[in-house]
Design an enzyme around this catalytic site. Structure first.
Site, PDB file in Angstrom:
ATOM      1  N   ASP A  13       0.802  -1.226   0.000  1.00 19.17           N
ATOM      2  CA  ASP A  13       0.000   0.000   0.000  1.00 19.17           C
ATOM      3  C   ASP A  13       0.836   1.277   0.000  1.00 19.17           C
ATOM      4  O   ASP A  13       0.411   2.318   0.519  1.00 19.17           O
ATOM      5  CB  ASP A  13      -0.966   0.022   1.204  1.00 19.17           C
ATOM      6  CG  ASP A  13      -1.862  -1.197   1.220  1.00 19.17           C
ATOM      7  OD1 ASP A  13      -2.201  -1.685   0.130  1.00 19.17           O
ATOM      8  OD2 ASP A  13      -2.207  -1.660   2.327  1.00 19.17           O
ATOM      9  N   LYS A  16       1.764   2.249  -5.051  1.00 14.90           N
ATOM     10  CA  LYS A  16       2.296   1.712  -6.311  1.00 14.90           C
ATOM     11  C   LYS A  16       1.380   2.049  -7.491  1.00 14.90           C
ATOM     12  O   LYS A  16       1.839   2.484  -8.552  1.00 14.90           O
ATOM     13  CB  LYS A  16       2.453   0.178  -6.205  1.00 14.90           C
ATOM     14  CG  LYS A  16       3.432  -0.260  -5.126  1.00 14.90           C
ATOM     15  CD  LYS A  16       3.477  -1.768  -4.969  1.00 14.90           C
ATOM     16  CE  LYS A  16       2.250  -2.376  -4.329  1.00 14.90           C
ATOM     17  NZ  LYS A  16       2.015  -2.006  -2.930  1.00 14.90           N
ATOM     18  N   GLY A  40      -4.600  -4.222  -3.838  1.00 17.47           N
ATOM     19  CA  GLY A  40      -5.582  -3.181  -4.145  1.00 17.47           C
ATOM     20  C   GLY A  40      -4.796  -1.938  -4.511  1.00 17.47           C
ATOM     21  O   GLY A  40      -4.161  -1.330  -3.645  1.00 17.47           O
ATOM     22  N   HIS A  41      -4.750  -1.609  -5.792  1.00 19.14           N
ATOM     23  CA  HIS A  41      -3.956  -0.473  -6.261  1.00 19.14           C
ATOM     24  C   HIS A  41      -4.893   0.660  -6.670  1.00 19.14           C
ATOM     25  O   HIS A  41      -5.711   0.494  -7.580  1.00 19.14           O
ATOM     26  CB  HIS A  41      -3.060  -0.903  -7.427  1.00 19.14           C
ATOM     27  CG  HIS A  41      -2.011  -1.913  -7.020  1.00 19.14           C
ATOM     28  ND1 HIS A  41      -1.079  -2.432  -7.878  1.00 19.14           N
ATOM     29  CD2 HIS A  41      -1.754  -2.475  -5.809  1.00 19.14           C
ATOM     30  CE1 HIS A  41      -0.300  -3.277  -7.222  1.00 19.14           C
ATOM     31  NE2 HIS A  41      -0.698  -3.325  -5.967  1.00 19.14           N
ATOM     32  N   GLN A 222       1.899  -6.086  -3.205  1.00 17.41           N
ATOM     33  CA  GLN A 222       2.338  -6.213  -1.811  1.00 17.41           C
ATOM     34  C   GLN A 222       3.624  -5.375  -1.610  1.00 17.41           C
ATOM     35  O   GLN A 222       3.828  -4.411  -2.332  1.00 17.41           O
ATOM     36  CB  GLN A 222       2.564  -7.673  -1.409  1.00 17.41           C
ATOM     37  CG  GLN A 222       1.286  -8.497  -1.306  1.00 17.41           C
ATOM     38  CD  GLN A 222       0.718  -8.948  -2.633  1.00 17.41           C
ATOM     39  OE1 GLN A 222       1.379  -9.609  -3.405  1.00 17.41           O
ATOM     40  NE2 GLN A 222      -0.535  -8.605  -2.896  1.00 17.41           N
TER      41      GLN A 222
HETATM   42  P1  GDP Z   1      -0.825   0.402  -3.519  1.00 24.76           P
HETATM   43  O1  GDP Z   1      -1.414  -0.889  -3.082  1.00 24.76           O
HETATM   44  O2  GDP Z   1       0.643   0.477  -3.250  1.00 24.76           O
HETATM   45  O3  GDP Z   1      -1.159   0.765  -4.932  1.00 24.76           O
HETATM   46  O4  GDP Z   1      -1.473   1.520  -2.573  1.00 24.76           O
HETATM   47  P2  GDP Z   1      -3.028   1.640  -2.176  1.00 24.76           P
HETATM   48  O5  GDP Z   1      -3.794   2.123  -3.334  1.00 24.76           O
HETATM   49  O6  GDP Z   1      -3.494   0.399  -1.499  1.00 24.76           O
HETATM   50  O7  GDP Z   1      -2.943   2.728  -1.024  1.00 24.76           O
HETATM   51  C1  GDP Z   1      -2.401   3.988  -1.239  1.00 24.76           C
HETATM   52  C2  GDP Z   1      -3.475   5.019  -0.877  1.00 24.76           C
HETATM   53  O8  GDP Z   1      -2.885   6.301  -0.774  1.00 24.76           O
HETATM   54  C3  GDP Z   1      -4.540   5.168  -1.941  1.00 24.76           C
HETATM   55  O9  GDP Z   1      -5.730   5.560  -1.318  1.00 24.76           O
HETATM   56  C4  GDP Z   1      -4.007   6.291  -2.826  1.00 24.76           C
HETATM   57  O10 GDP Z   1      -5.036   6.987  -3.518  1.00 24.76           O
HETATM   58  C5  GDP Z   1      -3.361   7.170  -1.787  1.00 24.76           C
HETATM   59  N1  GDP Z   1      -2.189   7.934  -2.219  1.00 24.76           N
HETATM   60  C6  GDP Z   1      -1.182   7.575  -3.060  1.00 24.76           C
HETATM   61  N2  GDP Z   1      -0.227   8.505  -3.078  1.00 24.76           N
HETATM   62  C7  GDP Z   1      -0.638   9.495  -2.232  1.00 24.76           C
HETATM   63  C8  GDP Z   1      -0.063  10.716  -1.807  1.00 24.76           C
HETATM   64  O11 GDP Z   1       1.038  11.102  -2.172  1.00 24.76           O
HETATM   65  N3  GDP Z   1      -0.787  11.452  -0.909  1.00 24.76           N
HETATM   66  C9  GDP Z   1      -1.998  11.049  -0.446  1.00 24.76           C
HETATM   67  N4  GDP Z   1      -2.628  11.838   0.426  1.00 24.76           N
HETATM   68  N5  GDP Z   1      -2.568   9.911  -0.840  1.00 24.76           N
HETATM   69  C10 GDP Z   1      -1.877   9.125  -1.705  1.00 24.76           C
HETATM   70  P1  IMO Z   2      -0.962  -4.171  -2.302  1.00 29.88           P
HETATM   71  O1  IMO Z   2      -0.498  -4.703  -3.625  1.00 29.88           O
HETATM   72  C1  IMO Z   2      -1.050  -4.630   2.024  1.00 29.88           C
HETATM   73  C2  IMO Z   2      -1.171  -8.702   3.610  1.00 29.88           C
HETATM   74  C3  IMO Z   2      -2.456  -9.121   4.294  1.00 29.88           C
HETATM   75  C4  IMO Z   2      -1.904 -10.130   5.290  1.00 29.88           C
HETATM   76  C5  IMO Z   2      -0.775 -10.801   4.509  1.00 29.88           C
HETATM   77  C6  IMO Z   2      -1.194 -12.111   3.843  1.00 29.88           C
HETATM   78  O2  IMO Z   2      -2.250  -3.463  -2.343  1.00 29.88           O
HETATM   79  O3  IMO Z   2       0.132  -3.398  -1.623  1.00 29.88           O
HETATM   80  P2  IMO Z   2      -2.739 -12.794   1.794  1.00 29.88           P
HETATM   81  O4  IMO Z   2      -4.089 -12.337   1.402  1.00 29.88           O
HETATM   82  O5  IMO Z   2      -1.679 -12.522   0.790  1.00 29.88           O
HETATM   83  O6  IMO Z   2      -2.724 -14.207   2.274  1.00 29.88           O
HETATM   84  O7  IMO Z   2      -2.383 -11.913   3.105  1.00 29.88           O
HETATM   85  O8  IMO Z   2      -0.396  -9.875   3.509  1.00 29.88           O
HETATM   86  N1  IMO Z   2      -1.353  -8.186   2.229  1.00 29.88           N
HETATM   87  C7  IMO Z   2      -1.264  -6.901   1.906  1.00 29.88           C
HETATM   88  N2  IMO Z   2      -1.093  -5.809   2.681  1.00 29.88           N
HETATM   89  N3  IMO Z   2      -1.146  -4.504   0.690  1.00 29.88           N
HETATM   90  C8  IMO Z   2      -1.279  -5.588  -0.100  1.00 29.88           C
HETATM   91  O9  IMO Z   2      -1.255  -5.507  -1.459  1.00 29.88           O
HETATM   92  C9  IMO Z   2      -1.411  -6.850   0.506  1.00 29.88           C
HETATM   93  N4  IMO Z   2      -1.600  -8.103   0.035  1.00 29.88           N
HETATM   94  C10 IMO Z   2      -1.546  -8.915   1.102  1.00 29.88           C
HETATM   95  O10 IMO Z   2      -3.065  -8.030   4.925  1.00 29.88           O
HETATM   96  O11 IMO Z   2      -1.317  -9.457   6.375  1.00 29.88           O
HETATM   97 MG    MG Z   3      -2.931  -1.600  -1.827  1.00 31.96          MG
END
Ligand code: GDP
Ligand code: IMO
Ligand code: MG
Length: 422
Positions: A13, A16, A40-41, A222
């Site tokens: 998270d 990415k 979840g991107h 991840q």
């Molecule tokens: P990912 O899994 O690495 O793609 O990240 P996620 O989407 O799960 O979580 C990142 C969260 O932060 C999302 O809600 C994005 O919209 C948000 N986000 C990404 N970059 C920034 C930033 O620079 N500032 C803020 N405030 N939010 C951001």
């Molecule tokens: P993105 O790509 C954050 C965590 C889960 C759990 C562990 C194992 O959005 O960064 P799983 O479902 O793989 O068996 O879970 O890994 N986890 C993540 N945490 N971002 C993710 O993906 C994750 N994918 C799995 O919360 O602790």
């Molecule tokens: Mg994510």
């Protein structure tokens, strides 16, 4: 032409999706190489939020090929929902998406096994997203899995039933109630729909693109601290999440890897169980969660929040061979008078910048350096943020190329002044 990589250096998270979407206009191909719908991107384009689980984050870019490699595990139902959402947004997914026939399939019974296994673990549960990731990779390495290419075979139904029977036996050993039939109908409908997509022999597909001189960016899922070998085992995911997995998850040779862009938040989060030395179980942690909107993009669970952990980042920079850094969510820390940065750990009567063998079993105390915060971030980095970025660069011995300051596609400061890629 080589394959650049963008991957998360923390526990996932890191942002990415947003950065891949931004960079995608400099690339011809965006390729996912591991993980599955546990990811979840989030992309925010023209103020509208989109969450991608399996589909690469280049899908919104015209002329961009989006490739799902053999290292990914695919839930037909989830991917089809994503496709429908994108099609409703006017994105021509069928034209832009290619899937390796070698990618393994997540069956409804894999999800049941994930849930049964977690519930049996009780207090020691991993905190899995319950998307069936672990059981699917177990079947892959156990040589029992079904792959996307198999859906084209006349023996598919028979092979599905064989694997399901195996799972039912296993499920019988758990004290766990489940209802498979209700999930199977939707699953088979999704399988039918996927037959009409571009299913390819991934090795030739990606290597021909490299030969043609196409610019390729591999998108991690991840984060490195969730890597099955190098993360905080057993509180990890079931795939390798590091640069090495690009080779095995796409079918490209190591010498084809180019730049490795490592991404980290300006602080740190983790969702699910497991060690998190710099976690803040206090009002500051709650503030970071509230301002940063730190709730899981896949499960909606609140994310645990804490200070940035430089020893852990140093470890993941080494593992991945990071050549450039992206620091996200700097805006979330605006208006903090002071903040902290972990620079070493104390454990076993010593102070060290190295992580212990087992973070789960070792009591570590993080040692912090305090920094003065910044107010608002404009076009340029405020001085105190600039000092923080320079400190990170010096500690990790890797330059920072981008500082992200908001969720929107263009809300960032590009420090490399121009194209990121050489
Ligand atoms: P990912 O899994 O690495 O793609 O990240 P996620 O989407 O799960 O979580 C990142 C969260 O932060 C999302 O809600 C994005 O919209 C948000 N986000 C990404 N970059 C920034 C930033 O620079 N500032 C803020 N405030 N939010 C951001
Ligand atoms: P993105 O790509 C954050 C965590 C889960 C759990 C562990 C194992 O959005 O960064 P799983 O479902 O793989 O068996 O879970 O890994 N986890 C993540 N945490 N971002 C993710 O993906 C994750 N994918 C799995 O919360 O602790
Ligand atoms: Mg994510």
């Amino acid at each position: 032409m080589s394959v650049d990589v963008l991957l998360g250096l923390q526990w996932g998270d890191e942002g990415k999706g947003k950065i891949v979407d931004y960079l995608a206009d400099q690339y011809h191909v965006i390729a996912r190489f591991q993980g599955g719908p546990n990811a979840g991107h989030t992309l925010v384009i023209d103020g509208k939020k989109h969450v991608l689980h399996t589909i690469p984050s280049g899908i919104f870019r015209k002329n961009c090929i989006n490739f799902i490699g053999n290292g990914v595990v695919i839930d037909p139902v989830t991917i089809l929902k994503e496709i429908m959402h994108l099609q409703n947004e006017g994105v021509p997914v069928k034209e832009r998406l290619y899937i390796s026939k070698r990618a393994n399939l997540i069956l409804p019974s894999h999800k049941m096994l994930d849930a049964a296994s977690e519930s049996a673990k009780g207090k020691e549960k991993i905190g899995s997203t319950l998307k069936g990731i672990g059981p699917t990779y177990m079947d892959k390495t156990g040589r029992n899995g079904l792959r996307i290419g198999d859906i084209l075979s006349s023996a598919f139904q028979e092979n599905y039933t064989k694997l399901k029977q195996k799972h039912l036996k296993l499920l019988g050993t758990y004290d766990f109630e489940f209802d498979l039939e209700s999930l199977e109908k939707e699953w088979f409908e999704a399988i039918d729909a996927l037959r009409s997509y571009q299913l390819v022999e991934g090795t030739y597909f990606i290597n021909n693109l490299i030969k043609e001189g196409k610019r390729i960016l591999a998108e991690g899922a991840q984060g490195s601290m969730l890597d099955i070998d190098f993360g905080t085992y057993p509180y990890v995911t079931s795939s390798n999440t590091i640069t090495a997995a690009v080779c095995t998850g796409l079918g490209v040779a190591p010498q084809k890897i180019g730049d490795v862009i490592g991404i980290s938040k300006a602080y740190c989060t983790r969702v699910g169980s497991g060690p998190f030395p710099t976690e803040l179980n206090d009002a500051t942690g709650e503030e970071l969660r509230r301002i940063g909107g730190e709730f899981g993009a896949t499960t909606g669970r609140p994310r645990r929040c804490g200070w940035i952990d430089l020893p852990a980042l140093k470890y993941t920079c080494i593992l991945n061979g990071v050549t450039q850094l992206v620091i996200t969510k700097a805006d979330v820390m605006s208006n903090m008078e002071e903040f902290k940065v972990c620079t070493s750990y104390s454990y076993d009567d010593q102070t060290s910048e190295e992580l212990p063998y087992d973070l789960c079993q070792t009591e570590v105390t993080p040692n912090y350096k305090s920094f003065t915060g910044w107010k608002d971030i404009g076009e340029k980095l405020p001085d105190t943020l600039d000092q923080y970025i320079k400190f990170i660069e010096n500690y990790l011995e890797v330059p920072v190329s981008i500082v992200s300051v908001g969720p929107g596609r263009d809300e960032l400061i590009n420090l490399s002044m121009g194209d990121l890629i050489a």
